[in-house]
Design a protein around this motif. Structure first.
Motif, short mmCIF file in Angstrom:
data_model
loop_
_atom_site.label_atom_id
_atom_site.label_comp_id
_atom_site.label_asym_id
_atom_site.label_seq_id
_atom_site.Cartn_x
_atom_site.Cartn_y
_atom_site.Cartn_z
N ARG A 146 0.83 -1.21 0.00
CA ARG A 146 0.00 0.00 0.00
C ARG A 146 0.87 1.26 0.00
N ARG A 147 1.95 1.24 0.78
CA ARG A 147 2.82 2.40 0.83
C ARG A 147 3.50 2.64 -0.52
N ARG A 148 3.90 1.55 -1.17
CA ARG A 148 4.51 1.69 -2.50
C ARG A 148 3.50 2.21 -3.52
N PHE A 149 2.26 1.75 -3.40
CA PHE A 149 1.19 2.22 -4.29
C PHE A 149 0.97 3.72 -4.09
N ASP A 150 0.90 4.15 -2.83
CA ASP A 150 0.67 5.58 -2.54
C ASP A 150 1.82 6.44 -3.05
N GLU A 151 3.05 5.94 -2.93
CA GLU A 151 4.21 6.69 -3.42
C GLU A 151 4.15 6.85 -4.94
N SER A 152 3.79 5.77 -5.64
CA SER A 152 3.67 5.83 -7.10
C SER A 152 2.53 6.74 -7.53
N LEU A 153 1.45 6.71 -6.74
CA LEU A 153 0.29 7.56 -7.06
C LEU A 153 0.63 9.03 -6.87
N LEU A 154 1.40 9.33 -5.83
CA LEU A 154 1.81 10.72 -5.59
C LEU A 154 2.69 11.22 -6.74
N GLU A 155 3.60 10.35 -7.18
CA GLU A 155 4.46 10.71 -8.31
C GLU A 155 3.62 10.92 -9.57
N LEU A 156 2.64 10.04 -9.78
CA LEU A 156 1.76 10.19 -10.94
C LEU A 156 1.05 11.54 -10.91
N SER A 157 0.56 11.93 -9.74
CA SER A 157 -0.16 13.21 -9.62
C SER A 157 0.73 14.39 -9.98
N ASP A 158 1.97 14.37 -9.49
CA ASP A 158 2.90 15.46 -9.78
C ASP A 158 3.25 15.53 -11.26
N LEU A 159 3.59 14.37 -11.82
CA LEU A 159 3.98 14.32 -13.24
C LEU A 159 2.81 14.64 -14.15
N GLU A 160 1.61 14.27 -13.71
CA GLU A 160 0.40 14.54 -14.50
C GLU A 160 0.21 16.04 -14.68
N GLY A 201 2.85 17.57 -16.90
CA GLY A 201 2.78 17.16 -18.30
C GLY A 201 3.93 16.28 -18.72
N SER A 202 4.58 15.64 -17.75
CA SER A 202 5.73 14.77 -18.06
C SER A 202 5.49 13.32 -17.66
N LEU A 203 4.23 12.95 -17.52
CA LEU A 203 3.88 11.59 -17.13
C LEU A 203 4.05 10.64 -18.33
N ILE A 217 4.79 10.03 -23.58
CA ILE A 217 4.01 10.84 -22.65
C ILE A 217 2.54 10.42 -22.68
N SER A 218 1.95 10.28 -21.49
CA SER A 218 0.53 9.94 -21.37
C SER A 218 -0.19 11.14 -20.75
N THR A 219 -1.11 11.70 -21.47
CA THR A 219 -1.82 12.90 -21.00
C THR A 219 -3.18 12.53 -20.42
N SER A 220 -3.42 12.98 -19.22
CA SER A 220 -4.68 12.66 -18.53
C SER A 220 -5.86 13.42 -19.15
N LYS A 221 -7.03 12.78 -19.05
CA LYS A 221 -8.25 13.46 -19.48
C LYS A 221 -8.80 14.37 -18.38
N GLY A 222 -8.44 14.07 -17.12
CA GLY A 222 -8.85 14.94 -16.02
C GLY A 222 -9.86 14.34 -15.06
N TYR A 223 -10.24 13.08 -15.26
CA TYR A 223 -11.26 12.47 -14.39
C TYR A 223 -10.82 12.41 -12.93
N GLY A 248 3.71 24.47 -7.90
CA GLY A 248 4.71 25.44 -8.35
C GLY A 248 4.69 25.67 -9.84
N LEU A 249 3.52 25.44 -10.45
CA LEU A 249 3.38 25.59 -11.89
C LEU A 249 2.73 26.94 -12.22
N PRO A 250 2.99 27.50 -13.38
CA PRO A 250 2.36 28.76 -13.78
C PRO A 250 0.86 28.59 -13.98
#
Length: 352
Positions: free
Chosen positions: A159-173, A176-178, A278-284, A345-347
């Motif tokens: 679960r901790r590894r999943f949460d860490e990967s999810l946090l990284e996904l959120s930042d990269l999403e 725009g570098s996911l 690069i994988s771009t999120s739709k925003g759901y 920290g994004l414009p």
């Protein structure tokens, strides 16, 4: 899970009369051979013994009857003891991997009749459950609890590894570098977490009444995972190859552990190749994190803006023009998007 269901696990968990009877027999070193249920096939291979008319089951009575050499026959729900000291003669042509006479007979009886057979070893006190082609050793509750606690720690780490990967996904999403690999990594860890949790819940059932606390812990560790994976699939997987979340989940769940462990294999199955693309999120998932936005409104926003970057940079006026969104909600959404970008920290543009 089907095997355990057929094994009538609820009759064998710690605290039940049958389990207590087996414990007494095991500790006394007398050994036993017990069959749960009756059938014409069982009658056909039965000789000798005696019938107990309306004999209600009790653990002590079972232990006393086990002192005789023959098999004890119980009814389906272990409410009655039907027969005792019965000699069972299953077909010798049925294959068995057991060595002792009692255990060989039990395995053959289970296979021939389809009923559950239980043996308690006179020498080792080990309790074995035979059902069709399966053999299950009934574990000591203390040893089983220790094993479950160890597995619980494994689920916690996953679960901790999943949460860490999810946090990284959120930042990269948001940046725009996911990449496809990042998306697949979260899906992989989420699926593994759900599988481990399901297996552990199944094991916890063997604790009987003591399974409640463990189940609560497991539920807590996998809380929100299914919903999160569904949103990630909507954001990054659905498209030409897959049209609905359920289809994607079926593809993922049908993979073996070895296949799941390979990110490249998972990418091939889900159409997320090459891995560094690069994988771009739709925003759901971003929209779902804001309370009070119904799914139909989420769908309308995604249909309007197509991708997350456009959604985040939209103006209040553009949001207001989406069907189902009033002025207040448009302003709420804009403030939420600005907050996300500020935190990363994004414009951003705070204009209308």
């Amino acid at each position: 899970m089907e095997i355990e269901k057929d094994l009538k696990l609820d009759l064998l968990v710690p605290g039940t009369a049958l389990r207590e009877g087996l414990k007494i027999i095991s500790e006394s070193g007398t050994g036993a051979f017990i069959v749960v249920g009756s059938s014409a096939k069982l009658d056909k291979i039965s000789t000798g013994g005696f019938t107990l008319d309306n004999s209600e089951f009790s653990s002590n009575k079972l232990a006393e009857l086990a002192k005789m050499d023959g098999a004890i026959i119980l009814n389906d729900d272990v409410a009655k003891i039907l027969k005792a000291n019965v000699h069972l003669n299953p077909s010798s042509s049925i294959e068995t991997i057991q060595t002792g006479t009692r255990h060989r007979t039990a395995e053959r009886v289970a296979k021939e009749t389809g009923l559950m057979a239980i043996t308690v070893s006179e020498e080792s006190s080990v309790i074995n459950i035979f059902f069709n082609n399966s053999i299950t050793e009934l574990e000591d509750p203390t040893a089983l609890l220790a094993k479950i606690n160890e597995s619980l720690q494994s689920v916690d780490r996953t679960r901790r590894r999943f949460d860490e990967s999810l946090l990284e996904l959120s930042d990269l999403e948001l940046e725009g570098s996911l990449t496809n690999e990042n998306v697949l990594d979260v899906i992989q860890k989420g699926e593994l977490l759900e599988r481990l949790a399901k297996t552990l819940k199944n094991e916890a059932l063997r604790l009987g009444e003591g399974s409640g606390i463990v189940t609560i812990q497991i539920d807590s560790l996998e809380s929100g995972v299914e919903q999160t994976l569904a949103l990630i699939i909507k954001d990054h997987i659905l498209g030409r190859k897959f049209r609905n979340v359920e289809k994607v989940r079926n593809v993922i769940s049908s993979t073996t552990y070895e296949e799941l462990n390979s990110i490249s294999n998972l990418g091939s199955l889900l159409g997320k190749e090459p891995l560094d693309e690069i994988s771009t999120s739709k925003g759901y998932r971003v929209l779902a994190r804001l309370p009070g936005i119904p799914e139909n409104i989420q769908d309308s926003l995604v249909a309007k803006f197509k991708i997350l970057p456009r959604l985040l940079s939209s103006s209040v006026e553009e949001l207001y023009n989406v069907e189902g969104i009033g002025q207040q909600r448009a302003q709420q959404l804009k403030s939420y998007f600005v907050g996300l970008l500020q935190a990363s920290g994004l414009p951003y543009s705070n204009g209308n």
